[in-house]
Design an enzyme around this catalytic site. Structure first.
Site, short mmCIF file in Angstrom:
data_model
loop_
_atom_site.label_atom_id
_atom_site.label_comp_id
_atom_site.label_asym_id
_atom_site.label_seq_id
_atom_site.Cartn_x
_atom_site.Cartn_y
_atom_site.Cartn_z
N GLU A 124 -12.26 4.20 3.77
CA GLU A 124 -12.09 5.11 2.65
C GLU A 124 -13.32 5.16 1.74
O GLU A 124 -13.36 5.92 0.78
CB GLU A 124 -10.86 4.73 1.82
CG GLU A 124 -9.55 4.71 2.59
CD GLU A 124 -9.16 6.05 3.19
OE1 GLU A 124 -9.73 7.07 2.80
OE2 GLU A 124 -8.28 6.07 4.05
N TYR A 132 0.82 -1.20 0.00
CA TYR A 132 0.00 0.00 0.00
C TYR A 132 0.86 1.26 0.00
O TYR A 132 1.85 1.35 0.74
CB TYR A 132 -0.90 -0.03 1.24
CG TYR A 132 -1.62 1.25 1.56
CD1 TYR A 132 -2.49 1.85 0.65
CD2 TYR A 132 -1.45 1.87 2.79
CE1 TYR A 132 -3.16 3.02 0.95
CE2 TYR A 132 -2.13 3.04 3.11
CZ TYR A 132 -2.97 3.61 2.18
OH TYR A 132 -3.63 4.79 2.47
N PHE A 133 0.48 2.24 -0.82
CA PHE A 133 1.12 3.56 -0.88
C PHE A 133 0.21 4.54 -0.16
O PHE A 133 -0.85 4.91 -0.65
CB PHE A 133 1.30 3.95 -2.35
CG PHE A 133 1.93 5.29 -2.58
CD1 PHE A 133 3.29 5.49 -2.39
CD2 PHE A 133 1.16 6.36 -3.03
CE1 PHE A 133 3.87 6.74 -2.63
CE2 PHE A 133 1.73 7.61 -3.28
CZ PHE A 133 3.10 7.80 -3.07
N GLY A 134 0.61 4.94 1.04
CA GLY A 134 -0.21 5.83 1.86
C GLY A 134 0.29 7.26 1.81
O GLY A 134 1.45 7.54 2.10
N TYR A 135 -0.57 8.17 1.41
CA TYR A 135 -0.25 9.60 1.37
C TYR A 135 -1.19 10.30 2.34
O TYR A 135 -1.96 9.65 3.04
CB TYR A 135 -0.39 10.14 -0.06
CG TYR A 135 -1.79 10.00 -0.63
CD1 TYR A 135 -2.75 10.99 -0.44
CD2 TYR A 135 -2.15 8.85 -1.33
CE1 TYR A 135 -4.03 10.85 -0.94
CE2 TYR A 135 -3.44 8.71 -1.83
CZ TYR A 135 -4.37 9.71 -1.63
OH TYR A 135 -5.65 9.56 -2.11
N ALA A 136 -1.15 11.59 2.43
CA ALA A 136 -2.00 12.37 3.35
C ALA A 136 -1.77 11.87 4.78
O ALA A 136 -0.63 11.67 5.18
CB ALA A 136 -3.45 12.33 2.91
N SER A 137 -2.82 11.66 5.56
CA SER A 137 -2.60 11.24 6.96
C SER A 137 -1.98 9.86 7.05
O SER A 137 -1.29 9.54 8.02
CB SER A 137 -3.92 11.30 7.74
OG SER A 137 -4.86 10.39 7.21
N TYR A 155 -8.46 17.90 10.44
CA TYR A 155 -7.54 17.15 9.60
C TYR A 155 -6.14 17.77 9.56
O TYR A 155 -5.16 17.09 9.28
CB TYR A 155 -8.13 17.09 8.19
CG TYR A 155 -7.57 16.06 7.25
CD1 TYR A 155 -7.42 14.73 7.61
CD2 TYR A 155 -7.23 16.43 5.95
CE1 TYR A 155 -6.94 13.80 6.72
CE2 TYR A 155 -6.75 15.50 5.04
CZ TYR A 155 -6.61 14.19 5.44
OH TYR A 155 -6.14 13.27 4.54
#
Length: 197
Positions: free
Chosen positions: A96, A27-32, A143
């Site tokens: 999500e 998994y490529f997690g961006y943002a938080s 956020y």
């Protein structure tokens, strides 16, 4: 990207999830979800593998007031790589809002080292993209602290300051130092270490 993903753990409680495999996705997690610490709370089985760079996309706060990425020639997005268990992946899908909010996309990224330089190693990853709501938005106040935490947590693993300044900071209003420290303490979780792919 949406508030439920900030409330952990995200592991699915659905008993029909196939758990015969230890890991179901890289998994490529961006943002938080750029934060290895936050992800260790949201996805308890996840294993952090360092950072990677996605070319020809850019990070944004869209009109839902949460993070998104969208195709943009010449731009790039930094994110964290995690191996996810089937239950953690299903939990992220649920939080999500797949498929009615975010969609799952398979994208190729390049791993980076702790200095923020590309390693030349390209890997296929899964990530979440909102393709319906791509207008620019204003960040949700709650956020902000999660994005600031993600920046802080990813910096030691190679997140370049130039990237943060160009792509993330324009969406983040300044906070008083005491207020920021209080909010960061409120979202603190244990920090994992990256593992090789």
């Amino acid at each position: 990207m949406y508030p439920p993903s900030m409330q952990g753990p995200a592991r699915s409680r659905n008993e029909t999830v196939d758990t015969s495999r230890r890991f179901s996705a890289l998994y490529f997690g961006y943002a938080s979800n750029l934060s290895p610490k936050a992800m260790s709370g949201r996805c308890p089985d996840s294993i952090f593998c360092g950072l990677a760079r996605l070319e020809d996309y850019r990070w944004q706060i869209n009109d839902t007031q949460y993070g998104n990425i969208m195709p943009s020639q010449g731009d790039h997005v930094y994110g964290s790589l995690f191996f996810l268990s089937p239950r953690d992946e299903a939990g992220l899908d649920e939080s999500e809002g797949v498929p009615w909010m975010y969609e799952k996309h398979t994208l190729q990224v390049e791993r980076i080292d702790a200095e923020g330089k590309g390693t030349g190693q390209k890997v296929e990853t899964m990530t979440y993209v909102d393709v319906q709501r791509t207008d620019e938005g204003v960040i949700m106040p709650d956020y902000i602290v999660w994005i600031k935490k993600a920046i802080r947590d990813a910096a030691p693993h190679g997140l370049p300051k130039e990237y943060v300044d160009k792509y993330l900071r324009p969406y983040i209003p300044a906070m008083e130092k005491e207020e920021e420290e209080r909010d960061l303490i409120a979202v603190r979780v244990m920090a994992p270490r990256p593992v090789p792919l």
